[in-house]
Structure formats: structure tokens, C-alpha cells
Motif scaffolding. Structure first.
Motif, PDB file in Angstrom:
ATOM      1  N   ILE A 109       0.659  -1.325   0.091  1.00  0.00           N
ATOM      2  CA  ILE A 109      -0.062  -0.188  -0.160  1.00  0.00           C
ATOM      3  C   ILE A 109       0.520   1.174  -0.435  1.00  0.00           C
ATOM      4  O   ILE A 109       0.595   2.211  -0.664  1.00  0.00           O
ATOM      5  N   ILE A 110       1.721   1.247   0.789  1.00  0.00           N
ATOM      6  CA  ILE A 110       2.848   2.629   1.288  1.00  0.00           C
ATOM      7  C   ILE A 110       3.611   2.605  -0.185  1.00  0.00           C
ATOM      8  O   ILE A 110       3.731   3.856  -1.092  1.00  0.00           O
ATOM      9  N   ALA A 111       4.160   1.356  -1.026  1.00  0.00           N
ATOM     10  CA  ALA A 111       4.923   1.903  -1.726  1.00  0.00           C
ATOM     11  C   ALA A 111       3.557   2.026  -3.483  1.00  0.00           C
ATOM     12  O   ALA A 111       4.099   3.223  -3.835  1.00  0.00           O
ATOM     13  N   ALA A 112       2.968   1.549  -3.360  1.00  0.00           N
ATOM     14  CA  ALA A 112       1.683   2.001  -4.530  1.00  0.00           C
ATOM     15  C   ALA A 112       1.414   3.962  -3.842  1.00  0.00           C
ATOM     16  O   ALA A 112       1.369   4.449  -5.072  1.00  0.00           O
ATOM     17  N   TYR A 113       1.258   3.699  -3.119  1.00  0.00           N
ATOM     18  CA  TYR A 113       0.850   5.402  -3.014  1.00  0.00           C
ATOM     19  C   TYR A 113       2.111   6.289  -3.277  1.00  0.00           C
ATOM     20  O   TYR A 113       1.735   6.566  -4.295  1.00  0.00           O
ATOM     21  N   ALA A 114       3.190   5.869  -3.168  1.00  0.00           N
ATOM     22  CA  ALA A 114       4.698   6.662  -3.139  1.00  0.00           C
ATOM     23  C   ALA A 114       4.581   6.457  -5.130  1.00  0.00           C
ATOM     24  O   ALA A 114       4.336   7.722  -5.041  1.00  0.00           O
ATOM     25  N   ILE A 115       4.497   6.034  -5.448  1.00  0.00           N
ATOM     26  CA  ILE A 115       4.593   5.332  -7.063  1.00  0.00           C
ATOM     27  C   ILE A 115       3.106   5.692  -8.042  1.00  0.00           C
ATOM     28  O   ILE A 115       3.372   6.196  -8.758  1.00  0.00           O
ATOM     29  N   LYS A 145     -11.631  -3.768   5.952  1.00  0.00           N
ATOM     30  CA  LYS A 145     -11.389  -2.100   7.326  1.00  0.00           C
ATOM     31  C   LYS A 145     -10.930  -0.617   5.959  1.00  0.00           C
ATOM     32  O   LYS A 145     -10.403   0.238   7.007  1.00  0.00           O
ATOM     33  N   GLY A 146     -10.897  -0.627   5.233  1.00  0.00           N
ATOM     34  CA  GLY A 146     -10.764   0.387   4.255  1.00  0.00           C
ATOM     35  C   GLY A 146      -9.465   0.951   3.992  1.00  0.00           C
ATOM     36  O   GLY A 146      -9.029   1.772   3.642  1.00  0.00           O
ATOM     37  N   TYR A 147      -8.955  -0.195   4.196  1.00  0.00           N
ATOM     38  CA  TYR A 147      -7.147   0.055   3.896  1.00  0.00           C
ATOM     39  C   TYR A 147      -6.791   0.101   2.435  1.00  0.00           C
ATOM     40  O   TYR A 147      -5.753   0.505   2.039  1.00  0.00           O
ATOM     41  N   ILE A 148      -7.728  -0.476   1.627  1.00  0.00           N
ATOM     42  CA  ILE A 148      -7.175  -0.875   0.424  1.00  0.00           C
ATOM     43  C   ILE A 148      -8.577  -0.798  -0.538  1.00  0.00           C
ATOM     44  O   ILE A 148      -9.675  -0.622   0.706  1.00  0.00           O
ATOM     45  N   GLY A 149      -8.702  -0.293  -1.443  1.00  0.00           N
ATOM     46  CA  GLY A 149     -10.302  -0.344  -1.922  1.00  0.00           C
ATOM     47  C   GLY A 149     -10.539   2.081  -2.316  1.00  0.00           C
ATOM     48  O   GLY A 149      -9.022   2.550  -3.234  1.00  0.00           O
ATOM     49  N   ASP A 158      -6.870   6.066  -3.869  1.00  0.00           N
ATOM     50  CA  ASP A 158      -7.092   4.936  -4.485  1.00  0.00           C
ATOM     51  C   ASP A 158      -6.569   3.612  -5.080  1.00  0.00           C
ATOM     52  O   ASP A 158      -5.942   4.091  -5.923  1.00  0.00           O
ATOM     53  N   LEU A 159      -6.896   2.371  -4.375  1.00  0.00           N
ATOM     54  CA  LEU A 159      -5.827   1.460  -5.283  1.00  0.00           C
ATOM     55  C   LEU A 159      -6.832  -0.121  -4.652  1.00  0.00           C
ATOM     56  O   LEU A 159      -7.307  -0.224  -3.897  1.00  0.00           O
TER      57      LEU A 159
END
Ligand SMILES: Cc1cc2nc3c(=O)[nH]c(=O)nc-3n(C[C@H](O)[C@H](O)[C@H](O)COP(=O)(O)O)c2cc1C
Length: 440
Positions: A109-115, A145-149, A158-159
């Protein structure tokens, strides 16, 4: 030097695979911190400053790789997590996935957000069915939990995150082969450039990262770049998981600070040493595609910068993936090379002639030597065929991807280190080693 567990720290916590247990131990706090308090570029800088280098084998700076991705993507960007782990002797990513899937999901999640990725795919080796099931469960829990989506942590980001099973082909671990496979095609590696950040899956910018690499990311965001940079070797900071197998008393995974332990310490102090009454003959230091080492070479400090490849260090060998395979005097190195070449000949995708023809050719010549039908000149023939695929540790190779060097280097390295044993096979017309098949 004791083990220093960062990414293996929680593997024995009961039910850590469950999101409740994972969050009770601080899980997803790093993702929250990154998304709520940092911009994507700040995350990239933090990871760059930490010195984290890719654990998939090439040891390239992770933050720098992320910085190649477009800042204002005009088409969707993607993250691919390389969970193909098929290098013989290597079994760390499987453990990370099975034992602590949320750690990888959080790092993803963190990597996806960064790139600025729109979606991420975890490409899982087909045989790792248990890991795949665990990841699917973890991903479903994280969605719930809403950590993805949609609108993660209220940041408007959004991821989507998917697992994608492979069919157990070694070449799917090579990043462009992986992308071909993910697109539903034969896993035939692509010529680079264009690099994945320019043209990856579906023709869009893509980053490919290894499971172990991404598992460190939540810890770096939670504790800061300086914390990670201060661990182990300043040139290659952090820890690394060594997978030790073969003729040792205590095989397993050992997470060590890079640059603190020698190969000798790993074998004797951590893996319990050799079986009683046996002596060390050879060690494969980092998976099947690395050059075997002889007993007089094991005082080397285990860090990429000690090896010519990838760190250009003084030792003419390869650091590889941490898959250390220990052999005592009951192992025949010709038989070992035959075993590896049977694997490589089977796994060549067949796209490049030197690899498609060279791998089975080497296999067949090694096979006749092992079976007592070797001819004078066979050893030089092997060196010649291997050299035509890729000269030992030279920048020259004649294939699209590094699969060619992956089998030609160990072929050349095994002969250079153990030429006498090959000659003895040919002289005697049989395998001269008293093999112990007892432990398989
Ligand atoms: C033949 C071949 C097989 C590979 N297999 C794997 C693998 O199973 N897992 C992996 O993470 N990287 C593998 N790699 C390296 C990947 O191409 C790529 O460099 C890596 O996934 C990038 O991740 P990192 O930057 O986090 O290390 C392989 C490379 C080659 C040439």
C-alpha cells in the motif's frame, strides 16, 4: 553477532495473519502515517534516504527506482510485487507471505501510494498455494477495514490490490517475464529499454519489487530512514534473510544485519555446522545461479559489496538471493551441476538461441561426465558453450535477459573451482564420489 529480526520479528506471534492481531501490534500505522502525513515524494525520499536496496537480487536502490515513475501519470501506473521466488535454495519470500501477509500488504500500500499506482498485483508462484490463500484473506480483511479500496485514510487515494497466480515457471520471476505473464502471454522476457517505469504492464508505467524489499517498507516509514540506515553495513543497510539448507544440522532462515557475519559464522554458528564426522566441500552462496565457493573462501563477510556482482567487491563471485546450500564431501559437484542444469534447461523460455540450445547442451555434456561417458575435451567444451552464453562475470551476455548468465556463471564457476573432480570422473569413467543419498 546475534540475529536481528525486523521482518521476521513477528512470524511466531500466534495468528499474526489475522488483521486484528496485526493491528494490535502497530500494524497499518505506517500506512496511515504515510498517507495522512506524507506526500508520495516524501515517502520516496524517506525510502531513498534509508538506503533500502532491492532484495530480488540486483540490489538497486528502491527509492530511486520509485522516483523513475511519472509524477503526474497520464495513464494508470502499476505496482507488481514479485512473489515468484523460484531460485533453487531460496525460501524466504514464501515464509514472509505465509507467516506475515499483512506486513507485505502494508508495504505494498505504501509503495503503491508513493509511485501513484492505480492498482497493485502480487504475482505469486503457483506452488505457493498456502501463501496465496493467506494473502487473499489478508487483502479481503484490509479491504473490509478500508485500508485498500476507495479514498484510503481520507486522502482521496484509491488503490486496488490483487493476487495473481503463476504456474511455477522460473522465468516469471524475471521482471519483464512476470509482466508478460500477468498480461496473459508467454513469459518471454522483453528487451530493456524501455524499462518497466517507462513501459510496463498493459503498456503503462510499472514498478516491480520483491516481497522482502516491500516487507521492510512499513518499518522504514514507522521508524524513519536514519534508523534503517544505521543498521549493519552503511553501503547496504538493513538486514537480509539467509536461507541455509543442505548438509547442516540446523537448516532454516536467519535474518542478519548485512556485513556483520561471515559465511563461516552462518554455517557453523547459526546453522549448527556440518553433520558429525563430515567436512565442508562446497557452498552455493546465494541460490542456484551463483558460483559455488570452496572451504578456503568462507571467511568472506556476507554483504553484496564483498562480491564482484552485484556490489563490485573484491571477491570474484555473486551474492545472490541468500539461498545458501551447504555440501559436505558426500556431494558430487558434477552431480550438483547436473541437477542445476536439468532445472535450467527445463526452465529456459526458449526465446534466445544461446539459452535455448546452450542450457540443454551443457546439461547433456555434464550428464555424460557424471555417468562415466565423459570425453577428453568435454570440460573445455562446457567452458566454451557457457562462455558463449555469458562470459564469467563480464558485462557481455548474448541473451535478452539474465537467465543466460544465471546458468553459464555457475557452470564456469563450478569447473574453475572443482576442475579436478570433473577430470577424475572422465579418467575413471565413473563418478568417484561416495554419495550419501540418505538425507535427500
Ligand atoms: C532469471 C531471473 C529470475 C528472477 N527471479 C526472481 C524472483 O523469483 N523473485 C524476485 O523478486 N526477483 C527475481 N528476479 C529479479 C527481478 O527481475 C527483479 O529485479 C526484482 O523483482 C526487482 O525487485 P527489487 O528491486 O525489489 O529487488 C529474477 C531475475 C532473473 C534474471
Amino acid at each position: 553477532m546475534a540475529e536481528h529480526r525486523i521482518i521476521l520479528k513477528d512470524v511466531d506471534v500466534p495468528n499474526i495473519q489475522d488483521i486484528g492481531v496485526y493491528t494490535s501490534r502497530g500494524g497499518y500505522k505506517a500506512a496511515e502515517k504515510a498517507l495522512k502525513t506524507m506526500t508520495p515524494d516524501e515517502v520516496i525520499k524517506e525510502v531513498q534516504d534509508s538506503g533500502l536496496a532491492g532484495r530480488g537480487g540486483a540490489w538497486f536502490s528502491t527509492g530511486t527506482k520509485w522516483s523513475f515513475m511519472p509524477k503526474e501519470p497520464k495513464v494508470p501506473s502499476y505496482l507488481c510485487v514479485n512473489a515468484d521466488e523460484s531460485e533453487p535454495g531460496t525460501f524466504k519470500d514464501r515464509q514472509l507471505i505465509e507467516q506475515n501477509p499483512h506486513q507485505l500488504v502494508e508495504g505494498t500500500i505504501i509503495a503503491a501510494y508513493a509511485i501513484r499506482a492505480r492498482a497493485a498485483y502480487i504475482y505469486v508462484r503457483g506452488e505457493m498455494a498456502e501463501g496465496m490463500r493467506g494473502l487473499d484473506r489478508a487483502i479481503a480483511q484490509a479491504y473490509a477495514k478500508g485500508y485498500i479500496g476507495k479514498n484510503l485514510f481520507g486522502k482521496g487515494y484509491d488503490l486496488d490490490l490483487y493476487t495473481h497466480p503463476g504456474a511455477g515457471a522460473y522465468i516469471c520471476g524475471e521482471e519483464t517475464g512476470l509482466m508478460q505473464s500477468l498480461e496473459g502471454k508467454r513469459a518471454e522476457p522483453r528487451v530493456k529499454p524501455p524499462f518497466p517505469a517507462q513501459r510496463g504492464i498493459f503498456g503503462c508505467p510499472t514498478t516491480v519489487n520483491n516481497v522482502q524489499t516491500l516487507s521492510y517498507v512499513p518499518h522504514i516509514i514507522a521508524n524513519g530512514a536514519a534508523w534503517f540506515k544505521g543498521i549493519g553495513n552503511p553501503k547496504y543497510p538493513g538486514t537480509f534473510i539467509f536461507c541455509i539448507s543442505g548438509h547442516v544440522k540446523n537448516p532454516g532462515l536467519f535474518e542478519m544485519e548485512l556485513g556483520t557475519a561471515t559465511m563461516r559464522q552462518l554455517i557453523y554458528d547459526y546453522a549448527g555446522g556440518l553433520r558429525d564426522g563430515h567436512e565442508l566441500k562446497a557452498v552455493i552462496p546465494g541460490g542456484a545461479s551463483t558460483l559455488p565457493m570452496t572451504p578456503d573462501q568462507i571467511d568472506i563477510v556476507m554483504s553484496p559489496d564483498q562480491f564482484l556482482l552485484p556490489g563490485r567487491g573484491p571477491f570474484k563471485g555473486m551474492f545472490g538471493t541468500g539461498g545458501i546450500i551447504v555440501m559436505d564431501e558426500t556431494a558430487c559437484v558434477v552431480d550438483m551441476l547436473l541437477n542445476l542444469m536439468q532445472f535450467f534447461a527445463h526452465e529456459s523460455c526458449g526465446q534466445c538461441t544461446p539459452c535455448r540450445e546452450g542450457a540443454p547442451w551443457i546439461r547433456d555434456v555434464v550428464k555424460r561426465i557424471e555417468h562415466g561417458q565423459g570425453k577428453l575435451g568435454d570440460i573445455d567444451l562446457l567452458l566454451n558453450v557457457a562462455d558463449n552464453v555469458a562470459g564469467l562475470l563480464s558485462p557481455r551476455y548474448s541473451t535478452i535477459c539474465l537467465f543466460g548468465p544465471a546458468f553459464s556463471y555457475p557452470t564456469q564457476g563450478t569447473i574453475l573451482a572443482f576442475r579436478e573432480e570433473f577430470e577424475e570422473h572422465i579418467r575413471q569413467g565413473r563418478c568417484p564420489i561416495q554419495k550419501d543419498k540418505g538425507i535427500g
